[in-house]
Design a protein around this motif. Structure first.
Motif, mmCIF file in Angstrom:
data_model
loop_
_atom_site.group_PDB
_atom_site.id
_atom_site.type_symbol
_atom_site.label_atom_id
_atom_site.label_comp_id
_atom_site.label_asym_id
_atom_site.label_seq_id
_atom_site.Cartn_x
_atom_site.Cartn_y
_atom_site.Cartn_z
ATOM 1 N N THR A 21 0.857 -1.181 0.000
ATOM 2 C CA THR A 21 0.000 0.000 0.000
ATOM 3 C C THR A 21 0.895 1.233 0.000
ATOM 4 O OG1 THR A 21 -0.072 0.019 2.411
ATOM 5 C CG2 THR A 21 -1.865 -1.130 1.273
ATOM 6 N N LYS A 22 0.378 2.307 -0.521
ATOM 7 C CA LYS A 22 1.135 3.551 -0.549
ATOM 8 C C LYS A 22 1.409 3.989 0.884
ATOM 9 C CE LYS A 22 1.538 7.550 -3.360
ATOM 10 N NZ LYS A 22 1.055 8.224 -4.531
ATOM 11 N N TYR A 23 2.601 4.476 1.127
ATOM 12 C CA TYR A 23 3.067 4.905 2.450
ATOM 13 C C TYR A 23 3.150 3.735 3.434
ATOM 14 C CZ TYR A 23 1.088 9.085 0.258
ATOM 15 O OH TYR A 23 0.723 10.057 -0.650
ATOM 16 N N ARG A 24 3.003 2.499 2.936
ATOM 17 C CA ARG A 24 3.009 1.280 3.764
ATOM 18 C C ARG A 24 1.980 1.380 4.908
ATOM 19 N NH1 ARG A 24 6.092 -3.183 1.794
ATOM 20 N NH2 ARG A 24 5.882 -4.054 3.854
ATOM 21 N N LYS A 25 0.881 2.075 4.647
ATOM 22 C CA LYS A 25 -0.182 2.186 5.652
ATOM 23 C C LYS A 25 -0.831 0.831 5.847
ATOM 24 C CE LYS A 25 -1.354 7.026 5.191
ATOM 25 N NZ LYS A 25 -1.469 7.575 6.511
ATOM 26 N N LYS A 26 -1.094 0.504 7.087
ATOM 27 C CA LYS A 26 -1.710 -0.783 7.440
ATOM 28 C C LYS A 26 -3.227 -0.624 7.401
ATOM 29 C CE LYS A 26 2.252 -2.147 10.200
ATOM 30 N NZ LYS A 26 2.807 -3.043 9.258
ATOM 31 N N ILE A 27 -3.790 -0.672 6.196
ATOM 32 C CA ILE A 27 -5.219 -0.401 6.023
ATOM 33 C C ILE A 27 -6.072 -1.655 5.950
ATOM 34 C CG2 ILE A 27 -4.885 1.846 4.950
ATOM 35 C CD1 ILE A 27 -5.260 0.524 2.227
ATOM 36 N N TRP A 28 -5.443 -2.827 5.804
ATOM 37 C CA TRP A 28 -6.221 -4.059 5.683
ATOM 38 C C TRP A 28 -6.148 -4.858 6.983
ATOM 39 C CZ3 TRP A 28 -8.656 -2.394 1.870
ATOM 40 C CH2 TRP A 28 -8.043 -1.856 0.748
ATOM 41 N N ASN A 29 -6.570 -4.248 8.097
ATOM 42 C CA ASN A 29 -6.517 -4.906 9.401
ATOM 43 C C ASN A 29 -7.762 -5.723 9.697
ATOM 44 O OD1 ASN A 29 -3.982 -3.917 10.093
ATOM 45 N ND2 ASN A 29 -4.845 -1.974 10.733
ATOM 46 N N ASP A 30 -8.824 -5.483 8.982
ATOM 47 C CA ASP A 30 -10.099 -6.144 9.223
ATOM 48 C C ASP A 30 -10.231 -7.372 8.319
ATOM 49 O OD1 ASP A 30 -13.185 -6.085 8.080
ATOM 50 O OD2 ASP A 30 -13.057 -5.779 10.254
ATOM 51 N N ASP A 31 -10.592 -8.522 8.908
ATOM 52 C CA ASP A 31 -10.727 -9.757 8.113
ATOM 53 C C ASP A 31 -11.768 -9.615 7.014
ATOM 54 O OD1 ASP A 31 -8.772 -11.114 9.495
ATOM 55 O OD2 ASP A 31 -10.176 -12.058 10.893
ATOM 56 N N GLY A 32 -12.860 -8.927 7.298
ATOM 57 C CA GLY A 32 -13.907 -8.733 6.294
ATOM 58 C C GLY A 32 -13.397 -7.941 5.102
ATOM 59 N N LYS A 33 -12.648 -6.877 5.377
ATOM 60 C CA LYS A 33 -12.062 -6.075 4.288
ATOM 61 C C LYS A 33 -11.099 -6.915 3.470
ATOM 62 C CE LYS A 33 -12.074 -1.254 5.785
ATOM 63 N NZ LYS A 33 -11.231 -0.128 6.190
ATOM 64 N N ARG A 34 -10.269 -7.693 4.172
ATOM 65 C CA ARG A 34 -9.287 -8.523 3.463
ATOM 66 C C ARG A 34 -9.979 -9.502 2.520
ATOM 67 N NH1 ARG A 34 -5.437 -8.328 7.859
ATOM 68 N NH2 ARG A 34 -6.058 -10.267 8.815
ATOM 69 N N GLU A 35 -11.029 -10.131 2.983
ATOM 70 C CA GLU A 35 -11.757 -11.071 2.129
ATOM 71 C C GLU A 35 -12.398 -10.354 0.944
ATOM 72 O OE1 GLU A 35 -11.569 -14.392 2.140
ATOM 73 O OE2 GLU A 35 -10.102 -13.991 3.727
ATOM 74 N N ASN A 36 -12.923 -9.148 1.175
ATOM 75 C CA ASN A 36 -13.515 -8.368 0.080
ATOM 76 C C ASN A 36 -12.471 -8.007 -0.968
ATOM 77 O OD1 ASN A 36 -16.077 -8.440 1.160
ATOM 78 N ND2 ASN A 36 -15.894 -6.445 2.165
ATOM 79 N N VAL A 37 -11.277 -7.625 -0.525
ATOM 80 C CA VAL A 37 -10.213 -7.261 -1.466
ATOM 81 C C VAL A 37 -9.788 -8.491 -2.269
ATOM 82 C CG1 VAL A 37 -7.852 -6.396 -1.694
ATOM 83 C CG2 VAL A 37 -9.421 -5.318 -0.076
ATOM 84 N N LYS A 38 -9.655 -9.629 -1.609
ATOM 85 C CA LYS A 38 -9.286 -10.860 -2.321
ATOM 86 C C LYS A 38 -10.337 -11.205 -3.373
ATOM 87 C CE LYS A 38 -6.862 -13.053 1.541
ATOM 88 N NZ LYS A 38 -6.885 -14.233 2.443
ATOM 89 N N ARG A 39 -11.601 -11.112 -2.975
ATOM 90 C CA ARG A 39 -12.696 -11.399 -3.911
ATOM 91 C C ARG A 39 -12.672 -10.426 -5.085
ATOM 92 N NH1 ARG A 39 -15.915 -12.964 0.008
ATOM 93 N NH2 ARG A 39 -16.469 -10.859 0.623
ATOM 94 N N LEU A 40 -12.415 -9.153 -4.787
ATOM 95 C CA LEU A 40 -12.347 -8.135 -5.835
ATOM 96 C C LEU A 40 -11.229 -8.452 -6.827
ATOM 97 C CD1 LEU A 40 -13.165 -5.383 -7.057
ATOM 98 C CD2 LEU A 40 -11.542 -4.335 -5.448
ATOM 99 N N PHE A 41 -10.047 -8.815 -6.333
ATOM 100 C CA PHE A 41 -8.934 -9.140 -7.224
ATOM 101 C C PHE A 41 -9.277 -10.331 -8.109
ATOM 102 C CE2 PHE A 41 -6.394 -6.035 -5.233
ATOM 103 C CZ PHE A 41 -5.208 -5.916 -5.935
ATOM 104 N N ARG A 42 -9.908 -11.346 -7.549
ATOM 105 C CA ARG A 42 -10.295 -12.516 -8.347
ATOM 106 C C ARG A 42 -11.312 -12.131 -9.425
ATOM 107 N NH1 ARG A 42 -8.201 -17.112 -6.325
ATOM 108 N NH2 ARG A 42 -7.684 -17.188 -4.123
ATOM 109 N N LYS A 43 -12.249 -11.263 -9.052
ATOM 110 C CA LYS A 43 -13.279 -10.818 -9.999
ATOM 111 C C LYS A 43 -12.653 -10.020 -11.148
ATOM 112 C CE LYS A 43 -17.612 -8.221 -10.024
ATOM 113 N NZ LYS A 43 -18.564 -7.462 -9.204
ATOM 114 N N ILE A 44 -11.746 -9.116 -10.824
ATOM 115 C CA ILE A 44 -11.073 -8.312 -11.850
ATOM 116 C C ILE A 44 -10.279 -9.228 -12.783
ATOM 117 C CG2 ILE A 44 -9.298 -6.565 -12.280
ATOM 118 C CD1 ILE A 44 -10.099 -5.372 -9.494
#
Length: 135
Positions: A21-44
Motif C-alpha cells: 500500500t502507498k506509504y506502507r499504511k496498514k489499512i487491511w486490518n479487518d478480516d472482512g475487508k481482506r476477504e472483500n479485497v481478495k474477492r475483488l482481485f479474483r473478480k477483476i
C-alpha cells in the motif's frame, strides 16, 4: 498444471506478484475487508481473462499468483489490477479517501517472478500462504 488456451495460443504462464500500500499504511486490518479485497482481485482477473491462484493480503501488502494469456504482459496485468481495484476500493470504502486523497492506494512499483524449472507454482503458493500475519 493445466495448459490454458486461447484462439491462437496454448500457455501455462504463472507469475508471483507482490506490492504494498502507498506509504506502507496498514489499512487491511479487518478480516472482512481482506476477504472483500481478495474477492475483488479474483473478480477483476476473471473479467480480463486472467486467474488468481493463491492470494494473501497482509495489512500493508499483497502477494498472489496469477496466470494470464501471453497477450497480457505482466506489467499490463499489474496496471489492470491496481487501477481497477483502486477505483472500486475507494468507492467501497470512502474512508480510504482521507489517507489516499491523491487517488492511489498502491505503490507505483511491484515485484514479479515467473515459475519455472527451479521454482514451481506450488512452492510459490506455499510461500504466499506463509505470509499471513497475526493481528
Amino acid at each position: 498444471m493445466a495448459i490454458r488456451h486461447s484462439s491462437h495460443a496454448r500457455h501455462d504462464l504463472w507469475y508471483h506478484f507482490a506490492w504494498s500500500t502507498k506509504y506502507r499504511k496498514k489499512i487491511w486490518n479487518d478480516d472482512g475487508k481482506r476477504e472483500n479485497v481478495k474477492r475483488l482481485f479474483r473478480k477483476i482477473a476473471f473479467h480480463y481473462d486472467m486467474e488468481i491462484g493463491a492470494i494473501e493480503l497482509c495489512s500493508d501488502h499483497i502477494h498472489f499468483t496469477l496466470t494470464a494469456p501471453p497477450r497480457i504482459a505482466p506489467s499490463r496485468a499489474v496496471q489492470i489490477l491496481k487501477s481497477v481495484s483502486t477505483k472500486a476500493l475507494l468507492n467501497y470504502y470512502p474512508e480510504l479517501k482521507r489517507d489516499y486523497w491523491g487517488g492511489e492506494i498502491w505503490v507505483q512499483g511491484y515485484f514479479v517472478r515467473t515459475t519455472g524449472p527451479g521454482l514451481t507454482k506450488e512452492q510459490i503458493e506455499v510461500y504466499i500462504e506463509e505470509q499471513s500475519e497475526e493481528i
